[in-house]
Design a protein around this motif. Structure first.
Motif, PDB file in Angstrom:
ATOM      1  N   PRO A   8       3.636 -23.199  43.531  1.00 61.97           N
ATOM      2  CA  PRO A   8       3.553 -21.740  42.403  1.00 61.97           C
ATOM      3  C   PRO A   8       3.170 -22.355  41.164  1.00 61.97           C
ATOM      4  O   PRO A   8       2.006 -21.468  40.299  1.00 61.97           O
ATOM      5  CB  PRO A   8       3.955 -20.638  42.671  1.00 61.97           C
ATOM      6  CG  PRO A   8       4.914 -21.478  42.758  1.00 61.97           C
ATOM      7  CD  PRO A   8       4.956 -22.433  43.684  1.00 61.97           C
ATOM      8  N   LEU A   9       3.143 -24.018  40.816  1.00 64.48           N
ATOM      9  CA  LEU A   9       2.270 -23.545  39.611  1.00 64.48           C
ATOM     10  C   LEU A   9       1.872 -25.475  39.599  1.00 64.48           C
ATOM     11  O   LEU A   9       2.004 -25.621  41.106  1.00 64.48           O
ATOM     12  CB  LEU A   9       3.770 -24.641  38.777  1.00 64.48           C
ATOM     13  CG  LEU A   9       3.287 -24.643  37.696  1.00 64.48           C
ATOM     14  CD1 LEU A   9       2.605 -23.812  36.460  1.00 64.48           C
ATOM     15  CD2 LEU A   9       4.960 -24.927  36.901  1.00 64.48           C
ATOM     16  N   ARG A  10       0.384 -25.520  38.796  1.00 60.36           N
ATOM     17  CA  ARG A  10       0.197 -26.437  38.699  1.00 60.36           C
ATOM     18  C   ARG A  10       0.882 -27.890  38.525  1.00 60.36           C
ATOM     19  O   ARG A  10       1.781 -28.194  37.681  1.00 60.36           O
ATOM     20  CB  ARG A  10      -1.183 -26.764  37.482  1.00 60.36           C
ATOM     21  CG  ARG A  10      -1.715 -24.845  37.453  1.00 60.36           C
ATOM     22  CD  ARG A  10      -2.509 -25.838  35.796  1.00 60.36           C
ATOM     23  NE  ARG A  10      -1.704 -25.322  35.251  1.00 60.36           N
ATOM     24  CZ  ARG A  10      -2.386 -24.872  33.504  1.00 60.36           C
ATOM     25  NH1 ARG A  10      -3.316 -25.353  33.170  1.00 60.36           N
ATOM     26  NH2 ARG A  10      -1.044 -25.263  32.956  1.00 60.36           N
ATOM     27  N   ALA A  11       0.842 -28.983  39.604  1.00 56.26           N
ATOM     28  CA  ALA A  11       1.298 -29.681  39.232  1.00 56.26           C
ATOM     29  C   ALA A  11       0.430 -31.178  38.276  1.00 56.26           C
ATOM     30  O   ALA A  11      -0.758 -31.067  38.284  1.00 56.26           O
ATOM     31  CB  ALA A  11       0.991 -30.947  40.989  1.00 56.26           C
ATOM     32  N   TYR A  12       1.563 -32.645  38.225  1.00 53.17           N
ATOM     33  CA  TYR A  12       0.460 -32.897  37.000  1.00 53.17           C
ATOM     34  C   TYR A  12       0.275 -33.608  38.757  1.00 53.17           C
ATOM     35  O   TYR A  12      -0.341 -33.870  39.687  1.00 53.17           O
ATOM     36  CB  TYR A  12       1.173 -34.343  37.057  1.00 53.17           C
ATOM     37  CG  TYR A  12       1.029 -36.444  36.692  1.00 53.17           C
ATOM     38  CD1 TYR A  12       0.724 -35.465  35.697  1.00 53.17           C
ATOM     39  CD2 TYR A  12       1.251 -36.223  37.012  1.00 53.17           C
ATOM     40  CE1 TYR A  12       0.153 -37.138  35.389  1.00 53.17           C
ATOM     41  CE2 TYR A  12       0.151 -37.563  36.803  1.00 53.17           C
ATOM     42  CZ  TYR A  12      -0.381 -38.075  36.032  1.00 53.17           C
ATOM     43  OH  TYR A  12      -0.542 -38.722  35.932  1.00 53.17           O
ATOM     44  N   SER A  13      -1.353 -33.873  38.271  1.00 55.02           N
ATOM     45  CA  SER A  13      -2.290 -34.409  38.934  1.00 55.02           C
ATOM     46  C   SER A  13      -3.552 -36.446  38.355  1.00 55.02           C
ATOM     47  O   SER A  13      -3.751 -35.903  37.085  1.00 55.02           O
ATOM     48  CB  SER A  13      -3.574 -34.021  39.390  1.00 55.02           C
ATOM     49  OG  SER A  13      -4.459 -34.520  39.816  1.00 55.02           O
ATOM     50  N   VAL A 158      12.201 -21.369  36.044  1.00 54.43           N
ATOM     51  CA  VAL A 158      11.542 -19.858  36.849  1.00 54.43           C
ATOM     52  C   VAL A 158      10.361 -19.543  36.995  1.00 54.43           C
ATOM     53  O   VAL A 158       9.448 -19.049  35.607  1.00 54.43           O
ATOM     54  CB  VAL A 158      12.432 -19.259  36.732  1.00 54.43           C
ATOM     55  CG1 VAL A 158      12.577 -17.663  37.660  1.00 54.43           C
ATOM     56  CG2 VAL A 158      14.250 -19.084  36.739  1.00 54.43           C
ATOM     57  N   ALA A 159       9.258 -19.787  37.847  1.00 52.86           N
ATOM     58  CA  ALA A 159       8.379 -18.644  37.541  1.00 52.86           C
ATOM     59  C   ALA A 159       8.753 -17.363  38.698  1.00 52.86           C
ATOM     60  O   ALA A 159       7.510 -17.120  37.662  1.00 52.86           O
ATOM     61  CB  ALA A 159       7.658 -20.404  39.116  1.00 52.86           C
ATOM     62  N   LEU A 183      11.778 -18.661  31.732  1.00 48.79           N
ATOM     63  CA  LEU A 183      11.151 -18.055  32.509  1.00 48.79           C
ATOM     64  C   LEU A 183       9.878 -18.169  32.411  1.00 48.79           C
ATOM     65  O   LEU A 183       9.128 -17.910  30.783  1.00 48.79           O
ATOM     66  CB  LEU A 183      11.600 -16.270  32.102  1.00 48.79           C
ATOM     67  CG  LEU A 183      13.035 -16.211  32.653  1.00 48.79           C
ATOM     68  CD1 LEU A 183      14.204 -15.028  31.677  1.00 48.79           C
ATOM     69  CD2 LEU A 183      14.203 -16.536  33.462  1.00 48.79           C
ATOM     70  N   GLN A 184       9.206 -18.012  32.779  1.00 52.70           N
ATOM     71  CA  GLN A 184       6.898 -18.015  32.953  1.00 52.70           C
ATOM     72  C   GLN A 184       7.540 -16.777  32.421  1.00 52.70           C
ATOM     73  O   GLN A 184       7.357 -15.316  33.119  1.00 52.70           O
ATOM     74  CB  GLN A 184       6.990 -18.160  33.972  1.00 52.70           C
ATOM     75  CG  GLN A 184       5.192 -18.527  33.329  1.00 52.70           C
ATOM     76  CD  GLN A 184       4.161 -18.533  34.838  1.00 52.70           C
ATOM     77  OE1 GLN A 184       4.359 -17.463  36.229  1.00 52.70           O
ATOM     78  NE2 GLN A 184       3.309 -19.050  35.022  1.00 52.70           N
ATOM     79  N   THR A 195       8.854 -11.388  36.360  1.00 52.62           N
ATOM     80  CA  THR A 195       9.552 -11.388  34.715  1.00 52.62           C
ATOM     81  C   THR A 195       9.359 -10.556  33.854  1.00 52.62           C
ATOM     82  O   THR A 195      10.971  -9.705  33.406  1.00 52.62           O
ATOM     83  CB  THR A 195       9.261 -12.784  33.909  1.00 52.62           C
ATOM     84  OG1 THR A 195       9.208 -13.540  34.351  1.00 52.62           O
ATOM     85  CG2 THR A 195       9.802 -13.031  32.312  1.00 52.62           C
ATOM     86  N   GLN A 196       7.500  -9.820  33.843  1.00 55.65           N
ATOM     87  CA  GLN A 196       8.738  -8.453  32.285  1.00 55.65           C
ATOM     88  C   GLN A 196       9.280  -7.582  33.658  1.00 55.65           C
ATOM     89  O   GLN A 196      10.304  -6.359  32.609  1.00 55.65           O
ATOM     90  CB  GLN A 196       7.053  -7.743  32.825  1.00 55.65           C
ATOM     91  CG  GLN A 196       6.426  -8.641  31.764  1.00 55.65           C
ATOM     92  CD  GLN A 196       6.358  -8.415  30.148  1.00 55.65           C
ATOM     93  OE1 GLN A 196       7.320  -7.589  29.879  1.00 55.65           O
ATOM     94  NE2 GLN A 196       6.230  -9.832  29.714  1.00 55.65           N
ATOM     95  N   ARG A 197       9.638  -7.190  35.163  1.00 58.53           N
ATOM     96  CA  ARG A 197       9.888  -6.258  35.545  1.00 58.53           C
ATOM     97  C   ARG A 197      11.872  -6.797  35.854  1.00 58.53           C
ATOM     98  O   ARG A 197      12.641  -5.998  35.303  1.00 58.53           O
ATOM     99  CB  ARG A 197      10.226  -6.844  37.071  1.00 58.53           C
ATOM    100  CG  ARG A 197      10.396  -5.273  38.094  1.00 58.53           C
ATOM    101  CD  ARG A 197       9.652  -5.169  39.061  1.00 58.53           C
ATOM    102  NE  ARG A 197       9.706  -6.646  40.045  1.00 58.53           N
ATOM    103  CZ  ARG A 197       7.796  -6.862  40.918  1.00 58.53           C
ATOM    104  NH1 ARG A 197       7.395  -6.255  39.745  1.00 58.53           N
ATOM    105  NH2 ARG A 197       7.906  -7.954  40.417  1.00 58.53           N
TER     106      ARG A 197
END
Length: 399
Positions: A8-13, A158-159, A183-184, A195-197
């Motif tokens: 779910p998060l961009r990886a190093y590329s 945490v995402a 937290l994202q 996260t907002q919730r």
């Protein structure tokens, strides 16, 4: 289709830097080609594995992939979009907020991989091209202990806070010896709904009551001033203990298609200026490509503004992102060693393989840094947690 297959998060590329690597040396170009092949092979394996459990339409796609009639990245885009359709169907197993959000992110990520694949193929075909020279960075003068003490402690990322609820999260982190959690808070200017919730349900108070430091991290996109304003405001509203910026492709001088972008390179200065004007004192760090020496981002701007360096040491994605190599690369890019604190890829199998905590530990001890974090807490297996616990308990890697 397994929701753990796509991150779910961009990886190093390293692929977005292929044109720059080509110009560096013949060896660099050869390695860039090998890196492209390794990624496409990994994507193909993941696609075929997922398709193998699906219906005839997907089996046809499998035959297409195996016969190389379409690229692996194209197949992944199609699978992600089919997954999104499943998640939108009320009768589907994936019809829940988390499933839909994960599927939507999978579509975004797979389309990014497809654009990158096209750019790499074009760059390798075109051959070397001139690259903007990067001036050497002068070492920062010693000034005692650099950075905030929090970065020298063990932490987790945490995402999706919904998937890591309070009591469960606290039990896991306390048992492992973790001292902080990030937290994202936002992706660009869009706030993270999960996260907002959880924040509105008292998550941050629960974590602090358990003795844990709580901070936020945000994904940097293309509107640095607006994003800095949103992220700084959230830090202030919720009383975050620290902040981590996640700046990657949108901040590189070399774009995904190989073209130079002074605008992208200049976003570091713009974000840092706006963020520090709004939050001058909050402890801050930067997370980005594991190899700072291979990515043309304006690292000096971040360093001079008090941001420590948290390289994405995702060995489960790329062999070049071994923790010791990320530390070495950070030093080459101008970061003092005592301001480098690697983030380990412990979310399960990455694009290349599953890496146990023990393997990360051996490399970290070789690197000789203090402070580490694990990405992603909500996706860590019991074996990952056990390995992280053992790593922290042995001492010497974090304070």
């Amino acid at each position: 289709m397994s929701i753990t297959t796509i991150r779910p998060l961009r990886a190093y590329s390293p692929y977005a830097s292929v044109p720059a690597a080509q110009a560096a040396s013949p060896d660099a170009r050869r390695l860039a080609g090998q890196a492209e092949k390794a990624r496409l092979d990994a994507v193909k394996r993941a696609v075929i594995q997922d398709i193998a459990d699906d219906r005839p339409a997907e089996l046809a796609m499998k035959r297409a992939v195996e016969g190389a009639r379409v690229s692996a990245a194209q197949s992944l885009v199609q699978l992600a979009k089919r997954w999104l359709a499943y998640a939108a169907d009320p009768a589907s197993y994936y019809a829940n907020p988390y499933g839909y959000a994960a599927a939507a992110q999978a579509v975004k990520q797979s389309e990014y991989h497809l654009r990158t694949e096209y750019a790499v193929r074009a760059a390798l075909k075109a051959g070397p091209r001139p690259v903007r020279p990067v001036a050497p960075v002068a070492p920062v003068a010693p000034r005692g202990e650099r950075g905030a003490p929090v970065w020298r402690e063990p932490g987790v990322w945490v995402a999706n806070a919904d998937a890591f609820p309070g009591p469960h999260a606290i039990a896991k982190m306390k048992a492992a010896g973790v001292k902080w959690v990030t937290l994202q808070i936002a992706d660009g200017t869009s706030l993270n709904e999960q996260t907002q919730r959880q924040l509105q349900h008292g998550f941050i108070q629960q974590l602090r009551a358990a003795g844990l430091k709580v901070g936020f991290w945000g994904v940097n996109r293309t509107e640095p001033e607006a994003e800095a304003k949103v992220m700084a405001a959230q830090c202030k509203q919720w009383g975050a203990d620290f902040f981590i910026a996640n700046a990657e492709l949108e901040y590189k001088y070399t774009s995904a298609d190989g073209s130079p972008s002074a605008e992208a390179y200049g976003r570091s200065q713009r974000f840092v200026k706006a963020f520090r004007e709004a939050s001058p004192e909050i402890p801050a760090a930067l997370s980005s490509y594991g190899r700072a020496d291979m990515a043309d981002i304006d690292w000096k701007v971040w360093r001079d503004a008090g941001f420590d360096w948290l390289p994405q040491a995702y060995l489960n994605d790329f062999a070049t992102c071994d923790p010791a190599l990320t530390v070495e690369g950070g030093v080459k890019a101008g970061w003092p060693k005592d301001r480098i604190h690697p983030t380990l890829g412990l979310w399960g199998g990455g694009q290349s393989r599953l890496v146990p905590a023990s393997e990360y530990e051996a490399s970290l001890r070789k690197a000789g840094t203090v402070g580490l974090s694990s990405y992603l807490a909500e996706q860590m297996s019991e074996a990952d947690w056990a390995g992280l616990t053992q790593m922290i308990a042995k001492g010497g890697l974090a304070s």
